[in-house]
Enzyme design. Structure first.
Site, PDB file in Angstrom:
ATOM      1  N   ILE A  16       0.758  -1.206   0.018  1.00 20.62           N
ATOM      2  CA  ILE A  16       0.005  -0.019   0.187  1.00 20.62           C
ATOM      3  C   ILE A  16       0.793   1.199   0.181  1.00 20.62           C
ATOM      4  O   ILE A  16       0.652   2.391  -0.799  1.00 20.62           O
ATOM      5  CB  ILE A  16      -0.965  -0.104   1.473  1.00 20.62           C
ATOM      6  CG1 ILE A  16      -1.988  -1.265   1.015  1.00 20.62           C
ATOM      7  CG2 ILE A  16      -1.893   1.254   1.337  1.00 20.62           C
ATOM      8  CD1 ILE A  16      -2.608  -1.436   2.455  1.00 20.62           C
ATOM      9  N   ASP A  58      11.020   2.345   6.528  1.00 24.14           N
ATOM     10  CA  ASP A  58      10.588   0.875   6.664  1.00 24.14           C
ATOM     11  C   ASP A  58      11.800   0.120   7.085  1.00 24.14           C
ATOM     12  O   ASP A  58      12.779   0.491   6.346  1.00 24.14           O
ATOM     13  CB  ASP A  58      10.017   0.443   5.283  1.00 24.14           C
ATOM     14  CG  ASP A  58       9.431  -0.952   5.279  1.00 24.14           C
ATOM     15  OD1 ASP A  58       9.909  -1.849   5.788  1.00 24.14           O
ATOM     16  OD2 ASP A  58       8.381  -1.115   4.655  1.00 24.14           O
ATOM     17  N   ALA A 106      -4.289   1.875   8.252  1.00 21.95           N
ATOM     18  CA  ALA A 106      -3.716   0.601   8.574  1.00 21.95           C
ATOM     19  C   ALA A 106      -4.696  -0.068   9.607  1.00 21.95           C
ATOM     20  O   ALA A 106      -5.357  -0.992   9.279  1.00 21.95           O
ATOM     21  CB  ALA A 106      -2.346   0.877   8.934  1.00 21.95           C
ATOM     22  N   GLU A 110     -13.885  -1.189  16.925  1.00 24.41           N
ATOM     23  CA  GLU A 110     -14.600  -0.933  15.675  1.00 24.41           C
ATOM     24  C   GLU A 110     -16.114  -1.672  15.889  1.00 24.41           C
ATOM     25  O   GLU A 110     -15.972  -2.849  16.447  1.00 24.41           O
ATOM     26  CB  GLU A 110     -14.044  -1.468  14.519  1.00 24.41           C
ATOM     27  CG  GLU A 110     -12.810  -0.807  14.079  1.00 24.41           C
ATOM     28  CD  GLU A 110     -11.947  -1.169  12.863  1.00 24.41           C
ATOM     29  OE1 GLU A 110     -12.523  -2.242  12.266  1.00 24.41           O
ATOM     30  OE2 GLU A 110     -10.808  -0.422  12.599  1.00 24.41           O
ATOM     31  N   HIS A 156     -13.798   1.522   8.246  1.00 22.81           N
ATOM     32  CA  HIS A 156     -12.890   0.513   7.723  1.00 22.81           C
ATOM     33  C   HIS A 156     -13.267  -0.198   6.392  1.00 22.81           C
ATOM     34  O   HIS A 156     -13.436  -1.258   6.410  1.00 22.81           O
ATOM     35  CB  HIS A 156     -12.732  -0.690   8.844  1.00 22.81           C
ATOM     36  CG  HIS A 156     -11.453  -1.560   8.737  1.00 22.81           C
ATOM     37  ND1 HIS A 156     -10.761  -1.991   9.914  1.00 22.81           N
ATOM     38  CD2 HIS A 156     -10.927  -2.049   7.722  1.00 22.81           C
ATOM     39  CE1 HIS A 156      -9.752  -2.589   9.379  1.00 22.81           C
ATOM     40  NE2 HIS A 156      -9.878  -2.784   8.147  1.00 22.81           N
ATOM     41  N   GLY A 204     -11.380   0.621   3.695  1.00 27.34           N
ATOM     42  CA  GLY A 204     -10.349   0.686   2.655  1.00 27.34           C
ATOM     43  C   GLY A 204     -10.416  -0.332   1.448  1.00 27.34           C
ATOM     44  O   GLY A 204     -10.002  -0.078   0.163  1.00 27.34           O
ATOM     45  N   ALA A 205     -10.598  -1.495   1.571  1.00 33.29           N
ATOM     46  CA  ALA A 205     -10.614  -2.527   0.865  1.00 33.29           C
ATOM     47  C   ALA A 205     -11.938  -2.862   0.148  1.00 33.29           C
ATOM     48  O   ALA A 205     -11.817  -3.728  -0.671  1.00 33.29           O
ATOM     49  CB  ALA A 205     -10.322  -3.811   1.552  1.00 33.29           C
TER      50      ALA A 205
HETATM   51  N1  LIG Z   1      -8.099  -0.338   5.663  1.00 34.00           N
HETATM   52  C1  LIG Z   1      -8.226  -1.518   5.320  1.00 34.00           C
HETATM   53  O1  LIG Z   1      -9.188  -1.940   4.838  1.00 34.00           O
HETATM   54  C2  LIG Z   1      -6.811  -2.257   5.111  1.00 34.00           C
HETATM   55  C3  LIG Z   1      -5.760  -2.108   5.888  1.00 34.00           C
HETATM   56  N2  LIG Z   1      -4.670  -2.709   5.777  1.00 34.00           N
HETATM   57  C4  LIG Z   1      -3.773  -2.576   6.700  1.00 34.00           C
HETATM   58  O2  LIG Z   1      -2.348  -2.192   6.237  1.00 34.00           O
HETATM   59  C5  LIG Z   1      -1.296  -2.991   6.559  1.00 34.00           C
HETATM   60  C6  LIG Z   1      -0.221  -2.745   5.517  1.00 34.00           C
HETATM   61  O3  LIG Z   1      -0.706  -3.286   4.199  1.00 34.00           O
HETATM   62  P1  LIG Z   1       0.112  -3.921   3.159  1.00 34.00           P
HETATM   63  O4  LIG Z   1       0.719  -2.504   2.506  1.00 34.00           O
HETATM   64  O5  LIG Z   1      -0.569  -4.552   2.186  1.00 34.00           O
HETATM   65  O6  LIG Z   1       1.166  -4.612   3.906  1.00 34.00           O
HETATM   66  P2  LIG Z   1       2.760  -5.259   3.159  1.00 34.00           P
HETATM   67  O7  LIG Z   1       3.121  -6.408   4.483  1.00 34.00           O
HETATM   68  O8  LIG Z   1       2.842  -5.214   2.012  1.00 34.00           O
HETATM   69  O9  LIG Z   1       3.678  -4.025   3.962  1.00 34.00           O
HETATM   70  C7  LIG Z   1       3.835  -3.577   5.300  1.00 34.00           C
HETATM   71  C8  LIG Z   1       5.051  -2.994   5.339  1.00 34.00           C
HETATM   72  O10 LIG Z   1       5.234  -2.465   6.528  1.00 34.00           O
HETATM   73  C9  LIG Z   1       6.714  -2.692   7.015  1.00 34.00           C
HETATM   74  N3  LIG Z   1       6.818  -2.713   8.459  1.00 34.00           N
HETATM   75  C10 LIG Z   1       6.572  -3.425   9.424  1.00 34.00           C
HETATM   76  N4  LIG Z   1       6.833  -3.177  10.581  1.00 34.00           N
HETATM   77  C11 LIG Z   1       7.223  -1.958  10.506  1.00 34.00           C
HETATM   78  C12 LIG Z   1       7.623  -0.856  11.584  1.00 34.00           C
HETATM   79  N5  LIG Z   1       7.661  -1.076  12.659  1.00 34.00           N
HETATM   80  N6  LIG Z   1       8.098   0.276  10.955  1.00 34.00           N
HETATM   81  C13 LIG Z   1       7.848   0.579   9.688  1.00 34.00           C
HETATM   82  N7  LIG Z   1       7.453  -0.380   8.730  1.00 34.00           N
HETATM   83  C14 LIG Z   1       7.369  -1.379   9.070  1.00 34.00           C
HETATM   84  C15 LIG Z   1       7.084  -3.952   6.586  1.00 34.00           C
HETATM   85  O11 LIG Z   1       8.474  -4.070   6.212  1.00 34.00           O
HETATM   86  C16 LIG Z   1       6.114  -4.027   4.813  1.00 34.00           C
HETATM   87  O12 LIG Z   1       7.095  -3.276   3.688  1.00 34.00           O
HETATM   88  C17 LIG Z   1      -1.856  -4.330   6.710  1.00 34.00           C
HETATM   89  O13 LIG Z   1      -1.142  -4.876   7.568  1.00 34.00           O
HETATM   90  C18 LIG Z   1      -3.304  -4.188   7.467  1.00 34.00           C
HETATM   91  O14 LIG Z   1      -3.171  -4.095   8.744  1.00 34.00           O
HETATM   92  C19 LIG Z   1      -4.459  -3.693   4.648  1.00 34.00           C
HETATM   93  C20 LIG Z   1      -5.526  -3.922   3.855  1.00 34.00           C
HETATM   94  C21 LIG Z   1      -6.888  -3.355   3.883  1.00 34.00           C
HETATM   95  O1  LIG Z   2     -12.154  -5.192   4.609  1.00 32.53           O
HETATM   96  C1  LIG Z   2     -11.746  -6.412   4.813  1.00 32.53           C
HETATM   97  O2  LIG Z   2     -12.440  -7.236   5.081  1.00 32.53           O
HETATM   98  C2  LIG Z   2     -10.252  -6.412   5.067  1.00 32.53           C
HETATM   99  C3  LIG Z   2      -9.267  -5.383   4.862  1.00 32.53           C
HETATM  100  C4  LIG Z   2      -8.338  -5.246   5.749  1.00 32.53           C
HETATM  101  O3  LIG Z   2      -8.197  -4.662   6.711  1.00 32.53           O
HETATM  102  C5  LIG Z   2      -7.225  -6.073   5.610  1.00 32.53           C
HETATM  103  O4  LIG Z   2      -6.877  -6.568   4.495  1.00 32.53           O
HETATM  104  O5  LIG Z   2      -6.144  -6.336   6.256  1.00 32.53           O
END
Ligand SMILES: NC(=O)C1=CN([C@@H]2O[C@H](COP(=O)(O)OP(=O)(O)OC[C@H]3O[C@@H](n4cnc5c(N)ncnc54)[C@H](O)[C@@H]3O)[C@@H](O)[C@H]2O)C=CC1
Ligand SMILES: O=C(O)CCC(=O)C(=O)O
Length: 318
Positions: A156, A175, A235, A265, A283, A285-286
């Protein structure tokens, strides 16, 4: 085979093919009848005889996993984050946990960008004013020329970085596993967490929630930020200390917040409510057609692969 499926957006038309595939594979598929993420007790009430569990944002605690039936072999998270699954407890019980990385990264990045633009121009407040018959000619700021600090440059964060560059922003990121090649290609600065937090006009959080990121944005970190900084959190709730963020908006230290994720939530009682330039989404985002379909088909493929004894590259606890 019996499968429990709890994300309610799985039942959208975009997932018709994935749903048909799952129903052809399983003897029985049980869907979430509550229309929201399940609490621990509610999960247990539905796990009897379940082999595979396609899980939404349910609270899959250690207690749930200890009491889960021996039939349960796989939890296939519909999404990226696994913070609501107690991973050590799942591993101890021999339950594989999978996720769907990258399937929703454009959707979430676009929402983060939306929140950033809305906060820069105070869009929700203007909309509410026009609805009331008012006509305020408010003044916002441009993103062009501003500095965006990205915390967590994964799927993201990277999508957000390229879009912010196109808007003429300076983009820096922190990161621990910083992707140097990506940063070089797109001109992203590599900074420490403190440098990102102290130099940014906009800060967007894209890290997983775990013990090292819980309250990584607290009162002391906010105090070091630029006056008027705007924080976007799509996040997880828990990464920001919500009381500290609310206090900082109230006293003018922060210029605003754009939030899609919360410690509790849905958001019922919160110090964040009723504040100027604090923008909420639930929540969501997805939740684009594309991401819902991507999460659904990968979550189904993952649960089928594990239950069929096939190699599944998305198992997180091998
Ligand atoms: N609002 C929503 O609907 C959604 C929220 N999310 C949240 O977003 C987060 C990130 O998603 P993606 O980018 O897909 O995951 P990803 O795994 O591709 O990226 C996460 C990044 O965070 C870095 N990271 C880990 N610990 C860290 C720290 N302490 N400081 C800085 N960087 C750190 C990792 O190295 C990685 O590059 C998910 O874990 C999830 O909690 C994800 C999808 C949907
Ligand atoms: O909206 C969802 O069901 C999942 C989105 C999310 O927070 C995630 O991908 O971690």
């Amino acid at each position: 085979m019996k499968i429990l499926v709890t994300p309610t957006s799985f039942l959208k038309p975009e997932n018709a093919a994935a749903k048909a595939k799952l129903e052809a594979f399983a003897d029985e598929v049980v869907y979430n009848d509550l229309g929201r993420p399940l609490q621990a007790e509610e999960i247990l009430e539905r796990l009897d005889g379940v082999d595979g569990y396609v899980a939404g944002l349910d609270y899959i605690t250690a207690d749930v996993l200890e009491k889960a039936p021996a039939s349960l072999k796989v939890i296939s998270r519909y999404g990226a984050g696994v913070d609501r699954v107690d991973m050590p407890a799942a591993t101890a019980k021999g339950i594989k946990v999978t996720n769907t990385p990258g399937t929703n990264s454009v959707a979430v990045c676009e929402l983060a960008f939306t929140l950033m633009l809305c906060a820069a121009r105070n869009v929700p407040k203007l909309h509410a004013a026009v609805e009331k018959g008012e006509w305020p000619r408010s003044q916002g700021v441009e993103l062009r020329g501003k500095t965006l600090g990205i915390v967590g440059m994964g799927a993201i964060g990277k999508n957000l970085a390229t879009r912010a560059k196109a808007f003429g922003m300076t983009v820096n990121a922190y990161d621990p596993y910083f992707d140097e090649a990506f940063a070089k290609e797109y001109g992203i600065g590599k900074l420490s967490l403190d440098e990102v937090l102290t130099t940014s006009d906009f800060i967007s959080l894209h890290v997983p929630l775990n013990d090292s990121t819980r309250h990584m944005i607290d009162a002391s970190k906010i105090a070091e930020m630029k006056d008027g900084a705007i924080i976007i959190n799509t996040a997880r709730g828990g990464i920001i200390d919500e009381q500290a963020a609310a206090d900082a908006v109230k006293n003018g230290k922060l210029g605003g917040l754009g939030l899609d994720a919360f410690e509790q939530e849905p958001l019922i009682d919160s110090p964040l409510k009723g504040l100027d330039n604090v923008i909420f989404t639930p929540h969501t985002g997805a939740h684009t057609a594309e991401a819902v379909s991507g999460m659904g088909s990968m979550a189904v493929d993952n649960v089928i692969a594990v239950l069929s004894g096939e190699d599944c590259p998305y198992v997180l606890n091998k």
